[in-house]
Design a protein around this motif. Structure first.
Motif, short mmCIF file in Angstrom:
data_model
loop_
_atom_site.label_atom_id
_atom_site.label_comp_id
_atom_site.label_asym_id
_atom_site.label_seq_id
_atom_site.Cartn_x
_atom_site.Cartn_y
_atom_site.Cartn_z
N ALA A 18 0.82 -1.21 0.00
CA ALA A 18 0.00 0.00 0.00
C ALA A 18 0.86 1.26 0.00
CB ALA A 18 -0.93 0.00 1.21
N ILE A 19 1.89 1.30 0.84
CA ILE A 19 2.72 2.50 0.89
C ILE A 19 3.59 2.62 -0.35
CG2 ILE A 19 4.61 1.41 2.18
CD1 ILE A 19 3.29 5.03 2.53
N THR A 20 4.04 1.49 -0.90
CA THR A 20 4.83 1.54 -2.14
C THR A 20 3.99 2.08 -3.28
OG1 THR A 20 6.15 -0.36 -1.43
CG2 THR A 20 6.15 0.15 -3.78
N ILE A 21 2.77 1.56 -3.41
CA ILE A 21 1.89 2.01 -4.49
C ILE A 21 1.49 3.48 -4.29
CG2 ILE A 21 -0.39 1.64 -5.52
CD1 ILE A 21 0.01 -1.36 -4.91
N SER A 22 1.27 3.86 -3.03
CA SER A 22 0.93 5.26 -2.74
C SER A 22 2.08 6.19 -3.13
CB SER A 22 0.60 5.44 -1.26
OG SER A 22 -0.54 4.70 -0.92
N CYS A 23 3.29 5.76 -2.85
CA CYS A 23 4.46 6.57 -3.23
C CYS A 23 4.61 6.65 -4.75
CB CYS A 23 5.72 6.01 -2.60
SG CYS A 23 5.84 6.33 -0.82
N PHE A 77 2.30 18.93 -1.84
CA PHE A 77 2.18 17.50 -1.59
C PHE A 77 2.31 17.17 -0.11
CE2 PHE A 77 3.83 17.90 -5.95
CZ PHE A 77 2.77 17.31 -6.62
N VAL A 78 3.17 17.92 0.57
CA VAL A 78 3.30 17.70 2.02
C VAL A 78 1.97 18.02 2.71
CG1 VAL A 78 4.48 18.48 4.11
CG2 VAL A 78 5.78 18.15 2.01
N LYS A 79 1.28 19.05 2.22
CA LYS A 79 -0.02 19.39 2.79
C LYS A 79 -1.03 18.26 2.54
CE LYS A 79 0.44 24.42 2.42
NZ LYS A 79 -0.03 25.64 1.72
N LEU A 80 -0.98 17.69 1.32
CA LEU A 80 -1.89 16.59 1.01
C LEU A 80 -1.65 15.40 1.94
CD1 LEU A 80 -1.99 16.52 -2.90
CD2 LEU A 80 -3.76 17.31 -1.34
N VAL A 81 -0.38 15.09 2.17
CA VAL A 81 -0.05 13.98 3.07
C VAL A 81 -0.48 14.33 4.49
CG1 VAL A 81 1.83 12.60 4.04
CG2 VAL A 81 1.83 13.16 1.61
N GLY A 82 -0.34 15.59 4.86
CA GLY A 82 -0.81 16.03 6.18
C GLY A 82 -2.30 15.82 6.34
N ILE A 83 -3.07 16.15 5.29
CA ILE A 83 -4.51 15.92 5.33
C ILE A 83 -4.81 14.44 5.44
CG2 ILE A 83 -6.65 16.13 3.98
CD1 ILE A 83 -5.46 18.71 2.77
N ALA A 84 -4.03 13.61 4.70
CA ALA A 84 -4.21 12.15 4.78
C ALA A 84 -3.97 11.65 6.20
CB ALA A 84 -3.26 11.46 3.80
N ILE A 85 -2.98 12.23 6.88
CA ILE A 85 -2.68 11.83 8.25
C ILE A 85 -3.84 12.21 9.18
CG2 ILE A 85 -1.19 12.34 10.23
CD1 ILE A 85 1.14 12.55 8.22
N LEU A 86 -4.44 13.39 8.95
CA LEU A 86 -5.56 13.82 9.79
C LEU A 86 -6.75 12.87 9.68
CD1 LEU A 86 -5.55 17.71 9.25
CD2 LEU A 86 -4.82 16.43 11.27
N PHE A 87 -6.96 12.34 8.48
CA PHE A 87 -8.05 11.38 8.29
C PHE A 87 -7.63 9.96 8.68
CE2 PHE A 87 -9.62 14.73 5.44
CZ PHE A 87 -10.96 14.76 5.80
N GLY A 88 -6.38 9.61 8.38
CA GLY A 88 -5.91 8.23 8.56
C GLY A 88 -5.74 7.82 10.01
N LEU A 101 4.04 7.70 11.51
CA LEU A 101 4.16 9.01 10.87
C LEU A 101 5.55 9.25 10.32
CD1 LEU A 101 2.12 11.30 13.31
CD2 LEU A 101 1.38 10.16 11.22
N LEU A 102 6.57 8.83 11.05
CA LEU A 102 7.95 8.99 10.58
C LEU A 102 8.15 8.24 9.27
CD1 LEU A 102 10.84 10.00 11.11
CD2 LEU A 102 11.25 7.87 12.37
N PHE A 103 7.62 7.02 9.21
CA PHE A 103 7.74 6.20 8.02
C PHE A 103 7.08 6.88 6.82
CE2 PHE A 103 6.64 2.24 5.58
CZ PHE A 103 7.95 1.88 5.32
N ILE A 104 5.85 7.39 7.03
CA ILE A 104 5.11 8.07 5.96
C ILE A 104 5.84 9.32 5.50
CG2 ILE A 104 3.04 9.47 5.55
CD1 ILE A 104 2.13 6.77 5.34
N LEU A 105 6.28 10.13 6.44
CA LEU A 105 6.90 11.42 6.10
C LEU A 105 8.23 11.25 5.40
CD1 LEU A 105 6.00 13.46 9.32
CD2 LEU A 105 5.00 13.67 7.04
N VAL A 106 9.03 10.29 5.84
CA VAL A 106 10.33 10.06 5.19
C VAL A 106 10.12 9.65 3.75
CG1 VAL A 106 12.33 8.52 5.14
CG2 VAL A 106 11.63 9.55 7.29
N LEU A 107 9.20 8.74 3.50
CA LEU A 107 8.93 8.29 2.13
C LEU A 107 8.37 9.43 1.28
CD1 LEU A 107 7.45 4.72 2.69
CD2 LEU A 107 9.69 5.32 1.80
N THR A 108 7.54 10.28 1.88
CA THR A 108 6.98 11.42 1.16
C THR A 108 8.08 12.39 0.73
OG1 THR A 108 4.90 11.26 2.38
CG2 THR A 108 5.38 13.36 1.32
N VAL A 109 8.97 12.71 1.66
CA VAL A 109 10.05 13.65 1.36
C VAL A 109 10.97 13.09 0.28
CG1 VAL A 109 12.12 14.73 2.32
CG2 VAL A 109 9.99 14.76 3.62
#
Length: 799
Positions: free
Chosen positions: A684-689, A728-739, A769-777
């Motif tokens: 899921a995270i690979t495909i999301s990235c 994109f960081v904002k989009l991921v932030g919104i995803a975190i708020l819902f997720g 969150l660290l895992f998500i943010l590192v991959l996003t960056v």
């Protein structure tokens, strides 16, 4: 026409190699997971479908208000059905206890050469079991007769036709071979066995099982065996079900605490049906299929989202092509079909890639204990391929529909006049919504994977209140517990030995009703049969009273040790006050004197709450020895073999390390669950990235002129990279708020069912969150830096 569509589609795949690879890889890995679920469901669907009368065959399950339905039922029901219920053509009973317990049990007795059931003669006709040799009318009529599978016959006898030969089955005596079944490897049945012994043998086993005769006639013994019925043609199962309700009312009192009842379960609804207790063979609960299907569907949808995002990201390079096609006469439907054909071709290539993944991963799948329990052979036969091709077409249509609609709607005048100004879905629309959903789903899976890992670690390593390490179990198998114990205790690396009926924490529970006076209400209590060395062997100290007496074993049979919960439940006061009081057990008129109280330790598996527990003394119930040892594992194995060969050289030793036996259930189910959820989280995270990569590439392509102008005005590379990344960081932030709330809610649903559970703490959330943010960056940063390093003069040359 279609040939031209496919030719153009293939050329575009080859032209944009990187994006084609991302699409095929993303769809391929998600399709691989989906194909595992599809092939598993197809495999389970095959069970019992070969039976020509499958629509008329039912198993009678037992209902209870206190527990979920059980596949077993009272053996006394057969005659009542045949004599009192119209429409029942045949009835056949099956009883466990012949040889090893079950083909699904990994802990087989090495000294018993066969696994099977006691069965009525009618079982051959009901299940359409054909004999290669022997008379089906008489094969299971006489006591101590057995019908073998061909594979078992070859294993046990050199004679190719061993009809009339005998086979010794443990302490159950010798059985005469009266039939050999035809080998039909293409026919799968939930009823798995190596041999069927005649049901008429059971009453004669009274010397071994003193309750065998009574259990066949008792309506309260609902766990003894299984009952299958064949209805007459045209007979409604609803009518038989109604009769079963009347039978239950007639044979169970109105104040029956469990409110027993009966229910019919269709033969084709057993292998993949509702969850029941005491399943007889390979069994995949329907809820588990739904769970796996939901996981696969979520990952598949995120991959389809990616195809949508990446297709639109590449749309600018295709816009002029679409404009020219429309100007030269192409209809919107033709453009639509062109993009759909590209999606289907991509899905087909992804299917081939996913099939390669499955073939390479098949050895790993086959080694999973859950797969072995289900006897899943991971069929790659021709009958599977139509489903796979249909699945690829469905995925292609699903992934390509939205891009085809959007791109085929482009206006040729706008495309050809102002090509550089085209923007698709520039507001917070569907593409950004899909990206937010993808990362929210990924966060749920990442949190879930961490929690499943932590929960499994808790099960395997929690202090249970007794010593676990440096213990090994030895099955007695007709060996004197006293003699073997005496031989072992003399060895230098053996510290203590105790005889027991079963071990705590492994999922085996024996219970009965107890009360503290003849007038008191009966209450359930678990119990173990142990000897006088049990407490020291387990490292458990008494809170009050004394242990069983080693000097007077016979008097121990009327003594009982209980835990603190039992003291509390039965209202016995304090532990010291409980000592000396008496208890009644079930219908046993004898009194049991409470001689001691032990602290509460985890004697059930950790999915269940602790309960009142008793320790009883009955050497006839001892089935194994617990050996506490020092030194290496290899040394104790050698010691066990040497002692066994002195005491019982005619049989092979059967041993298992205590910790392995106790943790087997957690490793089988939670170990597999952890791997599945972990794999899904990774996918899921690979495909999301990959989707984020497509969005970033699209943004970088759209904003190349803006970046060039900013650079020419003096903006630095870090400033430009930051400007491109912030959205994109904002989009991921919104995803975190819902997720995060969704992850908390979803995981609490299953954690609340655990008696011993981990908490969704700050550490779990922070790690996710660290895992998500590192991959996003890393993902967004790569595209942002690539865009920031462009040469302004190149992009602004023609302006």
């Amino acid at each position: 026409m279609w040939k031209n569509y496919l030719k153009v589609a293939f050329r575009n795949l080859m032209r944009y190699k990187i994006f084609s690879f991302i699409n095929i890889f993303g769809l391929g890995v998600s399709m691989a997971l989906s194909l595992v679920v599809i092939t598993l469901v197809l495999d389970q669907y095959k069970y019992d479908r070969h039976n020509s009368r499958k629509d008329r065959i039912y198993r009678v399950n037992t209902l209870s208000e206190k527990y979920k339905p059980t596949a077993t039922t009272t053996m006394a029901l057969k005659e009542v059905l045949l004599t009192e219920v119209p429409g029942v053509e045949k009835a056949a009973r099956i009883k466990r206890g012949f040889g090893n317990m079950s083909m699904m049990d990994f802990k087989q007795d090495v000294n018993i050469p066969i696994t099977g059931y006691f069965a009525d003669p009618e079982i051959l006709e009901v299940f359409e079991l054909e004999l290669e040799s022997g008379n089906p009318a008489t094969a299971l009529s006489e006591p101590y007769s057995v019908v073998l599978t061909q594979e078992t016959a070859r294993k046990l006898f050199k004679n190719p036709d061993p009809l009339g030969e005998t086979v010794k089955v443990g302490d159950q005596g010798e059985y005469k071979v009266t039939g050999i079944l035809k080998d039909k490897p293409d026919q799968k049945s939930h009823l798995m066995f190596e041999g069927l012994a005649s049901f008429s043998t059971v009453p004669s086993l009274n010397a071994v099982d003193s309750t065998a005769q009574n259990s066949l006639e008792s309506w309260s013994s609902v766990y003894e065996g299984y009952l299958y019925i064949l209805l007459e043609e045209g007979q409604s199962n609803a009518g038989v079900q109604q009769q079963l309700q009347q039978i239950a009312k007639a044979h169970y009192a109105a104040d029956d605490p469990e409110k027993h009842g009966f229910a019919l379960q269709s033969l084709t609804n057993i292998a993949m049906g509702p969850d029941v207790n005491n399943a007889i063979g390979p069994f995949l609960p329907r809820i588990f299929v739904i769970f796996l299907g939901a996981l696969a569907a979520i990952v598949m949808l995120t991959s389809c989202f990616n195809y949508t995002n990446l297709s639109i990201a590449r749309s600018l390079t295709r816009a002029k092509e679409i404009g020219i096609r429309k100007v030269t006469g192409a209809k919107r439907s033709q453009i639509f079909l062109q993009f759909i054909s590209e999606a289907v071709l991509t899905a087909t290539l992804a299917l081939a890639f996913s099939w390669i993944i499955l073939i390479l991963g098949k050895p790993y799948l086959m080694n999973l204990r859950l797969v072995q329990l289900l006897r899943w052979d991971f069929s790659t036969s021709l009958e599977v391929y139509p489903y796979l091709i249909g699945f690829a077409l469905l995925v292609g249509l699903l992934a390509g529909f939205f891009p085809a609609v959007i791109l085929s709607s482009l206006q040729p005048i706008r495309v050809l006049k102002s090509f550089g100004s085209i923007k698709l879905l520039s507001r917070f629309g569907l593409r950004k919504t899909l990206l937010v959903m993808q990362f929210a789903i990924s966060l749920i899976f990442i949190v879930s994977a961490i929690l499943v890992y932590r929960q499994t670690d808790l099960f395997l390593n929690k202090d249970r209140g007794f010593e676990v390490a440096h213990k090994v179990l030895v099955k007695l198998n007709q060996t004197s517990a006293e003699q073997l114990k005496a031989e072992l205790i003399q060895q230098s690396n053996v510290e203590s030995v105790s005889a027991v009926s079963h071990i705590p924490g492994a999922g085996v529970i024996m219970g009965d009703e107890f009360k503290v006076s003849s007038e008191a209400e009966k209450q359930e209590m678990d119990y173990f049969h142990v000897d006088e060395d049990y407490l020291s062997n387990m490292g458990v100290k008494l809170l009050a009273g004394k242990n069983f007496s080693p000097q007077n074993p016979e008097s121990n049979k009327t003594k009982i040790l209980i835990n603190e919960l039992a003291v509390e439940k039965f209202g016995l006061g304090s532990p010291s006050e409980a000592v000396g009081q008496v208890m009644y057990r079930g219908n046993d008129p004898a009194l049991y004197e409470i001689i001691g109280v032990v602290p509460n330790y985890i004697h059930r598996h950790m999915l269940m709450q602790d309960a009142p527990m008793a320790l009883l003394y009955n050497p006839e119930e001892f089935s194994q020895l617990q050996v506490n040892y020092s030194g290496s594992d290899e040394a104790i194995v050698a010691t066990l073999n040497a002692a066994w060969n002195k005491v019982n050289p005619d049989l092979k030793i059967n041993y298992q390390f205590f910790e392995v036996e106790m943790n087997e259930m957690y490793n089988v189910f939670f170990g597999v669950l952890g791997k599945v959820v972990g794999l899904v989280a990774f996918l899921a995270i690979t495909i999301s990235c990959l989707g984020l990569l497509g969005m970033a590439a699209y943004a970088a392509e759209v904003k190349t002129k803006e970046v060039a102008i900013r650079k020419s005005m003096g903006a630095s590379v870090p400033e430009i990279a930051w400007q491109l990344s912030m959205g994109f960081v904002k989009l991921v932030g919104i995803a975190i708020l819902f997720g995060l709330p969704a992850a908390w809610f979803v995981n609490n649903l299953w954690l609340e069912n655990m008696a011993y559970r981990v908490n969704i703490g700050v550490g779990t959330i922070a790690l996710s969150l660290l895992f998500i943010l590192v991959l996003t960056v890393l993902t967004v940063g790569s595209q942002a830096l690539k865009a920031a390093f462009i040469n302004p003069s190149t992009k602004l040359r023609n302006e």
